[in-house]
Write an enzyme that holds these catalytic residues in place. Structure first.
Site, PDB file in Angstrom:
ATOM      1  N   GLU A  17      -7.909  -4.457  48.132  1.00 40.92           N
ATOM      2  CA  GLU A  17      -9.277  -3.952  48.295  1.00 40.92           C
ATOM      3  C   GLU A  17      -9.784  -4.206  49.715  1.00 40.92           C
ATOM      4  OE1 GLU A  17     -13.808  -4.453  46.474  1.00 40.92           O
ATOM      5  OE2 GLU A  17     -12.155  -5.533  45.546  1.00 40.92           O
ATOM      6  N   LYS A  62      -7.905  -0.087  46.356  1.00 42.10           N
ATOM      7  CA  LYS A  62      -9.322  -0.030  45.978  1.00 42.10           C
ATOM      8  C   LYS A  62     -10.158   0.029  47.257  1.00 42.10           C
ATOM      9  CE  LYS A  62     -12.930  -2.384  43.333  1.00 42.10           C
ATOM     10  NZ  LYS A  62     -13.256  -3.398  42.310  1.00 42.10           N
TER      11      LYS A  62
END
Length: 341
Positions: free
Chosen positions: A178, A220
């Site tokens: 992420e 992400k």
């Protein structure tokens, strides 16, 4: 089952058409802020009740394929004594775990940050896996200003994410990487695109250096949007075009799915932007969601800590998940927000 088969089996469960991942991994300070907003004290028992509410939502697995949990949640039980990760599994939802230890200043890079938590990660993952976790998540952040993120920050954060991902795969745990480019600031959408492209290029170079198998990992990222203080905010079509343009420049087709974070967008904005992306020409990867607040906010507002509101909160969560399921298929329309569809 060998490690590669374990990883592939988890990917197959996480990357399903019409489904996405629910991020319920708020740290203790973050969930305290969420609870403060609804007038609820953040005690261990209240957190258990709330996260039980989420995982006991009927048919949650219709639109949610995985759930990212906080470490505390792995050991918590529902009222009937069922461990919460087991409750997720019964719903057809794969349990995952946030494994980073939070962020702090990056030395010699004023205004930039780095995420900590690699020390002992392999051993921690062994324990999490024994508790039912099958995938993990690690978040790094990038601040946009005239001087940030620096090249040092971009490369150091990419290296950290790649090292984490390699350790996960060695343990048979699917890594979600992420790299969050923060919405804070008054920058325009072009500046966000410029930073995001640099961040993603560095990330995938680092993943390659560390021999991370892209087929067994998920990304992400942030969507490409103007800063939240910018004078002109972008419509979903523009967000979609800019985001897909940068992704196609930087993300190899071997990656099975891109699961966006909502990053401060309202629930409606996050759904509309995802839908607009899925209305474009088919892409080499799935375009899905891994939302936290954008999925949970309506449920929190309905719940307010009152046991009598549990059913209403679960209805709100399921409805928000269903709307994002429609966005996964490019079938969401804003009229659904008021139509109860």
């Amino acid at each position: 089952m060998n490690i590669q088969d374990q990883l592939q089996a988890t990917i197959d469960l996480l990357v399903q058409k019409g489904k996405g991942i629910l991020a319920a991994d708020e740290s203790s300070p973050t969930i305290a802020k969420r609870f403060d907003a609804i007038g609820v004290e953040s005690t261990e028992e209240q957190r258990r009740r709330y996260r039980s509410l989420i995982l006991e939502t009927a048919n949650l697995g219709d639109y949610i394929s995985g759930i990212i949990l906080f470490e505390e949640t792995l050991e918590q039980r529902a009222d009937d004594g069922t461990l919460l990760p087991e409750l997720a599994t019964r719903q057809g939802v794969v349990p995952g775990i946030k494994v980073d230890k939070g962020k702090g200043p990056l030395a010699n890079a004023p205004g930039d940050e780095i995420t900590q938590g690699l020390d002992g990660l392999g051993q921690r993952l062994e324990g999490y896996k024994a508790q039912g976790a099958r995938f993990a998540k690690w978040r790094n952040v990038y601040h946009i200003s005239d001087s940030t993120p620096s090249r040092l920050a971009i490369e150091a954060n990419a290296e950290m994410l790649a090292r984490y991902a390699a350790i996960c795969q060695a343990q048979g745990i699917v890594p979600i990487v992420e790299p969050e480019v923060l919405m804070d600031g008054d920058h325009g959408i072009a500046r966000c695109a410029e930073v995001s492209e640099a961040v993603l290029h560095a990330l995938f170079h680092a993943l390659h250096r560390h021999h991370v198998v892209l087929e067994h990992a998920l990304l992400k990222p942030s969507m490409i949007t103007p800063g939240k203080n910018h004078a002109r905010q972008a419509k979903p079509d523009e967000v979609a075009r800019q985001t897909v343009r940068i992704l196609r420049r930087t993300v190899p087709a071997a990656l099975p799915s891109i699961n966006f974070l909502s990053g401060g967008q309202t629930p409606e904005e996050a759904t509309a932007n995802l839908n607009a992306m899925n209305c474009l020409t088919p892409q080499p990867w799935e375009l899905s969601f891994s939302y936290g607040r954008a999925l949970q906010q309506p449920a929190l507002q309905a719940w307010k800590g009152d046991p009598g509101n549990v059913a209403a909160a679960q209805d709100a969560l399921y409805r928000r998940a269903a709307l994002n399921g429609a966005a996964r298929r490019g079938e969401y329309q804003s009229t659904m927000e008021s139509a109860g569809e």
